[in-house]
Scaffold this active site. Sequence first.
Site: not given
Length: 137
Positions: A51-53, A98, A123
């Site tokens: 995941g990451h944003a 996400r 992030i």
Amino acid sequence: MKLDEIKLIELPKIEDARGNLSFIQAPDTLPFELKRTYWIYDVAGGNSREGHAFRSQEEVIVALSGSFDVVLDDGVNRRRYHLCRSYYGLYVPRMIWREMDNFSTNSVALVLSSTCYDEADYITDYAIFQNEKISIS
């Protein structure tokens, strides 16, 4: 930057006996100016992606082939979207965590981005994401 801003975009679909055709035409079908396109493929069936944003990037994700799930998180709520049709795009605004999982074998995810690649925009730590969400609220 809340889950309410996420939407499924129905892409144009031209049906024909020879095969269907869908398209993305900026600026008509995207809620942002297109700057970059990339695709994710060769993810082993059933596997996931970390995941990451993004601090500023918006994106639309399309399942060009096969299927996969996109799990979106606004820091408070989480929602899972199953993408399996190439005539739907999932709009993901900035500052939404996400994750992608449940890939079918040979699936292809097309990602349309509002920004050029910038490592500083990512992030990758959920705790940092939560802290940044609190500071902009």
